[in-house]
Motif scaffolding. Structure first.
Motif, mmCIF file in Angstrom:
data_model
loop_
_atom_site.group_PDB
_atom_site.id
_atom_site.type_symbol
_atom_site.label_atom_id
_atom_site.label_comp_id
_atom_site.label_asym_id
_atom_site.label_seq_id
_atom_site.Cartn_x
_atom_site.Cartn_y
_atom_site.Cartn_z
ATOM 1 N N TRP A 276 -8.075 15.164 11.949
ATOM 2 C CA TRP A 276 -9.065 14.192 11.477
ATOM 3 C C TRP A 276 -9.212 14.289 9.951
ATOM 4 O O TRP A 276 -9.263 13.270 9.247
ATOM 5 C CB TRP A 276 -10.393 14.457 12.175
ATOM 6 N N ILE B 78 0.855 -1.181 0.000
ATOM 7 C CA ILE B 78 0.000 0.000 0.000
ATOM 8 C C ILE B 78 0.886 1.223 0.000
ATOM 9 O O ILE B 78 1.978 1.222 0.557
ATOM 10 C CB ILE B 78 -0.976 0.033 1.190
ATOM 11 N N SER B 79 0.369 2.253 -0.647
ATOM 12 C CA SER B 79 1.166 3.456 -0.816
ATOM 13 C C SER B 79 0.275 4.672 -0.607
ATOM 14 O O SER B 79 -0.952 4.562 -0.530
ATOM 15 C CB SER B 79 1.753 3.507 -2.222
ATOM 16 N N TYR C 113 -6.243 12.756 8.425
ATOM 17 C CA TYR C 113 -6.300 11.304 8.648
ATOM 18 C C TYR C 113 -7.149 10.641 7.569
ATOM 19 O O TYR C 113 -6.822 9.569 7.084
ATOM 20 C CB TYR C 113 -6.902 11.054 10.025
ATOM 21 N N ALA D 213 3.868 3.657 8.571
ATOM 22 C CA ALA D 213 2.668 2.931 8.124
ATOM 23 C C ALA D 213 1.752 3.827 7.305
ATOM 24 O O ALA D 213 1.651 5.034 7.556
ATOM 25 C CB ALA D 213 1.905 2.400 9.338
ATOM 26 N N VAL D 214 1.067 3.218 6.325
ATOM 27 C CA VAL D 214 0.064 3.907 5.503
ATOM 28 C C VAL D 214 -1.290 3.280 5.799
ATOM 29 O O VAL D 214 -1.406 2.048 5.861
ATOM 30 C CB VAL D 214 0.393 3.762 4.001
ATOM 31 N N HIS D 215 -2.307 4.085 6.005
ATOM 32 C CA HIS D 215 -3.656 3.591 6.270
ATOM 33 C C HIS D 215 -4.173 2.858 5.033
ATOM 34 O O HIS D 215 -4.145 3.413 3.939
ATOM 35 C CB HIS D 215 -4.583 4.752 6.619
ATOM 36 N N PRO D 216 -4.655 1.621 5.210
ATOM 37 C CA PRO D 216 -5.053 0.833 4.037
ATOM 38 C C PRO D 216 -6.285 1.359 3.313
ATOM 39 O O PRO D 216 -6.449 1.099 2.120
ATOM 40 C CB PRO D 216 -5.333 -0.554 4.632
ATOM 41 N N ARG D 217 -7.144 2.101 4.001
ATOM 42 C CA ARG D 217 -8.348 2.620 3.344
ATOM 43 C C ARG D 217 -8.157 4.076 2.910
ATOM 44 O O ARG D 217 -8.464 4.453 1.804
ATOM 45 C CB ARG D 217 -9.544 2.499 4.281
ATOM 46 N N TYR D 218 -7.621 4.899 3.794
ATOM 47 C CA TYR D 218 -7.507 6.326 3.508
ATOM 48 C C TYR D 218 -6.191 6.701 2.825
ATOM 49 O O TYR D 218 -6.051 7.810 2.314
ATOM 50 C CB TYR D 218 -7.652 7.131 4.804
ATOM 51 N N ARG D 219 -5.214 5.759 2.849
ATOM 52 C CA ARG D 219 -3.937 5.971 2.172
ATOM 53 C C ARG D 219 -3.234 7.229 2.672
ATOM 54 O O ARG D 219 -2.727 8.045 1.894
ATOM 55 C CB ARG D 219 -4.126 6.040 0.662
ATOM 56 N N TYR E 36 -1.116 7.742 8.741
ATOM 57 C CA TYR E 36 -2.020 7.980 9.870
ATOM 58 C C TYR E 36 -1.321 7.950 11.227
ATOM 59 O O TYR E 36 -1.659 8.726 12.126
ATOM 60 C CB TYR E 36 -3.186 6.989 9.845
#
Lengths: 465, 54
Positions: free
Chosen positions: A151, A15-16, A154, A330-336, A339
């Motif tokens: 937020w 994920i990126s 995020y 880390a990269v958020h898997p949904r918001y990319r 986070y």
């Protein structure tokens, strides 16, 4: 073979950050971070050097930042990484410089974010007092500002910077409206330059001292670089957004000085908390007052928003490279979005804001930024030497090299001297902090860094290697 | 208690709610996804087929 190459070869999913931004977002990021400086802070340069000294500082520092924008645009158009100047330093100068630049970015933007949140809180306190309620605490509104913007960051960069585009454009428009409202085509009708402008009250040393706060007109335009990993076309969008941003700021800074110095005496202007809002009050127009109140709020919010975006990406990039805890990479898997870095920096920003010391927080932000600008000419010179113009494709080539780099270095040295005149203790404290941090990195942290993974750009070997 | 007092309490409440929601979401993400995946981004250009689709 590096771990990344192994993973790619094995076809493991990754994920990126998301490439969704355009030049308008880059403009919104750069100008959004900076424009609050036109609504507050720049005017302390008037206190140092008088109104004309402030104007000289405005344009001389404008020249400094034009050099910054030109130099940064060239290097960033080839380094498509979220770390911005940190990633540039990593590839061109080495890990220790990169670590320091990364810290400059995080400290400058986090402190600026704290200052912006303080401005929002203080403005609401002023409004409450004007409406008959005294004793309002600014702290809940400081925390609310940071919480809402964190937020937003995020949840996604596209919405974050689209919102920033709207509120930044509105803030810039308020400056234009104020300029039109004071009837500049009719000198003397509203503006009283002929009565208010004086000679340099502290002579030329005052003009030099004014340089420190002249930075406040433009501090943060280099923040466009942190969008490099999220723009659809880095080679085009970053130079376009950055150069149009610095042009916007040169116009805004000149208009700001012109209207404020034409309505406020320099003795008051030099210490006013919200100079453009005060200028609007002096016109007697309630409508202008409302516009400038909204513009000040929007500018502070846009700046904090952009700072959260950039500080998080610098911290994220350092974590990804193991310069800091890899946990932050880390990269958020949904918001990319980065986070964990966004969350980590929230309490740090709130802590700075809760000190309530607006000028101290601003000064540390300026100093960290200034250290970053001092690195840039050296970085540019090494970049051209190691990778000449015909060796790698650049999205933008800045003209007259090495003149901008030389001018930038000279102006940085002058501004350090100016800062030393007024804030020598803070300057020395900041230098000591970065020296200690460098020692920690060199003797403790660097052993965790995967040296083979650091160089990620598809460049040939540097000249001479 | 006037409008501004209510606004102060509302500011604290909204802030706590937003911060808590982000922390809870971050915790859930850590539980639902492997650390290797969360830390898999790499600096520089990526191939589209390597990207995880939502």
């Amino acid at each position: 073979m590096t771990d990344s190459a192994t993973a790619a070869a094995a076809g493991q999913p990754r994920i990126s950050l998301l490439r969704v931004l355009g030049p308008g977002h880059v403009w919104a990021l750069g100008v959004g971070i900076v424009l609050v400086g036109e609504f507050m802070g720049w005017n302390f340069s008037v206190g140092k050097g008088g109104a004309l000294g402030s104007l000289i500082a405005c344009w001389v520092i404008g020249l400094l930042y034009t050099c910054v924008a030109m130099i940064d645009s060239e290097v960033t158009s080839t380094v498509a990484a979220a770390g911005g100047q940190y990633a540039q330093a990593k590839h061109i100068m080495g890990p220790l410089m990169a670590f320091n630049v990364g810290l400059y970015l995080v400290m400058a933007y986090t402190m600026l974010e704290a200052a912006d949140a303080l401005v929002v809180g203080d403005l609401l306190v002023v409004v409450a007092e004007e409406m008959g309620h005294s004793g309002l605490s600014s702290q809940p509104f400081v925390v609310l500002t940071i919480a809402i913007l964190a937020w937003l960051n995020y949840r996604g960069v596209f919405m974050t910077l689209s919102v920033n585009f709207l509120i930044t454009a509105a803030a810039f428009l308020s400056i234009i409206i104020l300029f039109v409202g004071v009837q500049p085509w009719n000198p003397g009708a509203v503006l009283k330059h002929h009565e208010l402008l004086t000679d340099l009250p502290y002579g030329w040393i005052g003009v030099i001292a004014a340089f420190q706060f002249g930075i406040w007109y433009y501090l943060g335009i280099e923040g466009t670089c942190q969008a490099a990993e999220e723009v659809r076309s880095p080679a085009r969008s970053l130079p376009l957004g950055t150069m149009s941003g610095i042009i916007t700021l040169l116009i805004a800074a000149s208009l700001t000085w012109y209207v404020a110095s034409g309505l406020l005496p320099w003795e008051y202007l030099g210490q006013a908390a919200v100079p453009l809002y005060d200028t609007a009050r002096m016109t007697g127009s309630t409508l202008l007052q409302i516009f400038l109140f909204i513009g000040t709020m929007f500018a502070a919010i846009a700046s904090a928003n952009g700072c959260i975006n950039d500080a998080a990406r610098a911290w994220f990039s350092m974590g990804r490279d193991r310069y800091m805890l890899v946990f932050f990479g880390a990269v958020h898997p949904r918001y990319r979005t980065p986070y964990r870095s966004i969350l980590f920096l929230i309490p740090i920003a709130i802590s700075f804001a809760f000190t309530g010391l607006l000028d101290q927080v601003i000064t540390f932000s300026i100093l960290s930024g200034l250290l970053g600008y001092t690195f840039m000419p050296i970085n540019m010179w090494m970049f051209r030497r190691k990778w000449p113009l015909d060796s790698i494709r650049r999205g933008y080539v800045h003209p007259f090299h090495p003149l901008p780099a030389i001018v930038l270095m000279l102006l940085c040295i002058t501004t350090f001297f100016a800062t030393y005149l007024g804030y020598g203790v803070q300057l020395l404290a900041m230098m000591a902090f970065y020296i200690l941090a460098s020692l920690w990195f060199a003797y403790h942290r660097y052993k965790y860094v995967r040296r083979g993974d650091q160089f990620t750009m598809p460049w040939p070997k540097p000249l001479g290697y | 208690m006037d409008f501004w007092d209510i606004l102060e309490y509302a500011a604290w409440a909204i802030s706590i709610w937003l911060l808590a929601s982000m922390l809870i979401d971050a915790y859930r993400v850590s539980q639902d996804y492997s650390e290797d995946l969360l830390l898999s981004s790499r600096e520089g250009e990526l191939d589209e087929e390597d990207l995880v689709n939502d």
